[in-house]
Scaffold this motif. Structure first.
Motif, mmCIF file in Angstrom:
data_model
loop_
_atom_site.group_PDB
_atom_site.id
_atom_site.type_symbol
_atom_site.label_atom_id
_atom_site.label_comp_id
_atom_site.label_asym_id
_atom_site.label_seq_id
_atom_site.Cartn_x
_atom_site.Cartn_y
_atom_site.Cartn_z
ATOM 1 N N ARG A 64 37.682 40.514 32.753
ATOM 2 C CA ARG A 64 37.287 41.817 32.206
ATOM 3 C C ARG A 64 38.131 43.042 31.140
ATOM 4 N NH1 ARG A 64 37.812 43.885 37.879
ATOM 5 N NH2 ARG A 64 37.390 42.734 39.540
ATOM 6 N N GLU B 44 42.024 43.996 39.628
ATOM 7 C CA GLU B 44 40.490 44.653 40.064
ATOM 8 C C GLU B 44 40.507 46.016 38.770
ATOM 9 O OE1 GLU B 44 43.128 43.612 41.722
ATOM 10 O OE2 GLU B 44 42.231 40.852 42.150
ATOM 11 N N THR B 45 41.887 46.724 39.301
ATOM 12 C CA THR B 45 40.865 48.388 38.886
ATOM 13 C C THR B 45 40.590 47.831 37.243
ATOM 14 O OG1 THR B 45 43.833 48.318 37.973
ATOM 15 C CG2 THR B 45 43.365 49.079 40.434
ATOM 16 N N LEU B 46 41.036 47.154 36.919
ATOM 17 C CA LEU B 46 39.900 47.251 35.261
ATOM 18 C C LEU B 46 38.444 46.689 35.771
ATOM 19 C CD1 LEU B 46 42.821 44.884 33.149
ATOM 20 C CD2 LEU B 46 42.675 47.216 33.767
ATOM 21 N N PRO B 47 38.540 47.435 34.825
ATOM 22 C CA PRO B 47 36.224 47.152 34.785
ATOM 23 C C PRO B 47 35.750 45.983 33.947
ATOM 24 C CG PRO B 47 36.625 48.933 32.966
ATOM 25 C CD PRO B 47 38.359 48.346 33.903
ATOM 26 N N THR B 48 34.450 45.349 34.965
ATOM 27 C CA THR B 48 34.311 44.112 34.206
ATOM 28 C C THR B 48 33.830 44.287 33.165
ATOM 29 O OG1 THR B 48 32.408 44.176 35.897
ATOM 30 C CG2 THR B 48 34.278 42.988 36.340
ATOM 31 N N PHE C 92 48.817 42.680 35.275
ATOM 32 C CA PHE C 92 48.698 44.043 36.222
ATOM 33 C C PHE C 92 49.053 43.231 37.500
ATOM 34 C CE2 PHE C 92 45.738 45.271 32.204
ATOM 35 C CZ PHE C 92 46.285 45.909 32.158
ATOM 36 N N GLU C 93 49.362 44.132 38.593
ATOM 37 C CA GLU C 93 49.992 43.666 40.004
ATOM 38 C C GLU C 93 48.586 44.071 40.401
ATOM 39 O OE1 GLU C 93 52.277 46.243 42.116
ATOM 40 O OE2 GLU C 93 53.907 45.774 39.950
ATOM 41 N N THR C 94 47.571 44.692 39.984
ATOM 42 C CA THR C 94 46.535 45.240 41.278
ATOM 43 C C THR C 94 45.121 45.058 39.724
ATOM 44 O OG1 THR C 94 46.533 47.064 40.743
ATOM 45 C CG2 THR C 94 46.358 46.093 42.970
#
Length: 319
Positions: free
Chosen positions: A201, A189-193, A185-187
């Motif tokens: 994540r 951080e959009t995946l939930p932990t 993924f490029e970002t």
């Protein structure tokens, strides 16, 4: 793997889980004499990270972790109690429950469990097997992002029926370490932990980005992930002789370090039956994370070929 004939445990029995306050049956269990069965860590007594103990005459079993998390499981595996200290949360507790504790329940009930993630195709399941860090979850997530349904993550529970092994559905997510998430993924951080206290994540298999297969599927093949290679012919898939395949699968069963002699003998028998009727191949991924797409393409083509051969053979299974 069949349930032992002297067992009164049905593989269809539910598991009742108690969280937090200590119920009376656990208080009684903790008063029984404890025998340390297994411990893991880096060396001395102060470095032990996990202890597994039998309580009484193996009437109950206790899991104790360095972070203060504890579980008590009755021998029949119908009841589990768990607790953890603050700042840990129920999400942290669930990591243990969905991993080691459920793996232990499966093994106690005589169900063969592989350390594997499974993807689906042509109405069948295909296992990605390997030790922790081999890339099972990363590969499964990459396949999921290509629209391929995922059946289970980390633990593949296999049940024998009508001469074949069938894989049960797990839970609808694929857990990813930060470097794996970053490679997909490029970002990321959009995946939930997975918990507020951990950087790991997960990719939800909720139909938005990826699909979950909720139906049991017949196991068609097992791919055993080897060490990543930077050779020009990687990623590649290799044939594995039956004898070697059996030895590799023994090394990749879940929670195998807690098996007693009888359970281990049953496992050897089950794996022999699995190898005799299931394709087992070696998958050598490339060390470059950017080549995960090539690995997925290779798996898609090979698994489709296996399914096609199975269809042509009818009830038979190709080798």
């Amino acid at each position: 793997m069949p349930v032992p004939p002297d067992s009164d445990v049905s593989v269809n029995d539910d598991v009742e889980i108690f969280i937090g306050a200590t119920p009376a049956w656990v208080e009684a269990a903790l008063r029984l004499p404890a025998e340390l069965v297994y411990a893991s860590g880096s060396g001395g007594e102060t470095d032990v990270t996990f202890r597994f103990s039998a309580l009484g005459n193996q009437q109950f079993f206790q899991f104790s972790y360095l972070d203060g998390t504890r579980f008590v499981v009755e021998a029949e595996t119908r009841r589990i109690w768990g607790t953890c200290p603050l700042p840990l949360t129920q999400e942290d507790l669930a990591i243990y429950l969905l991993g080691p504790l459920m793996g232990f329940v499966l093994r106690r009930r005589g169900i063969l469990a592989l350390h594997a993630s499974c993807f689906c195709g042509s109405g069948r399941s295909f296992a990605l097997c390997g030790v922790q860090g081999a890339g099972k979850s990363t590969t499964a997530a990459a396949l999921a992002l290509k629209g391929i349904p995922i059946l289970c993550e980390d633990i593949a529970a296999l049940r024998q029926r009508d001469g074949s092994f069938w894989t049960a559905p797990g839970y609808p997510r694929v857990n990813l370490w930060p470097d794996s998430a970053a490679s997909l993924f490029e970002t990321p951080e959009t995946l939930p932990t997975i918990t507020p206290n951990w950087e790991k994540r997960f990719l939800p298999l909720d139909g938005a980005m990826a699909q979950f297969e909720h139906r049991e599927q017949r196991l068609a093949a097992v791919y055993i992930l080897e060490a990543r290679s930077d050779s020009d012919d990687a990623p590649r898939i290799e044939e594995v002789p039956a004898r070697e395949a059996a030895l590799l699968l023994v090394q990749n069963t879940y929670m195998n370090y807690l098996l007693n002699k009888e359970q281990r003998a049953m496992e050897f028998d089950a794996i022999a039956q699995l190898v005799s009727g299931t394709v087992v191949r070696r998958l050598v991924p490339h060390s470059d994370p950017a080549k995960i797409a090539a690995t997925c393409e290779l798996l898609q083509v090979d698994s489709a070929n296996i399914a096609e051969k199975m269809d042509r053979a009818g009830a038979g299974q190709p080798k």
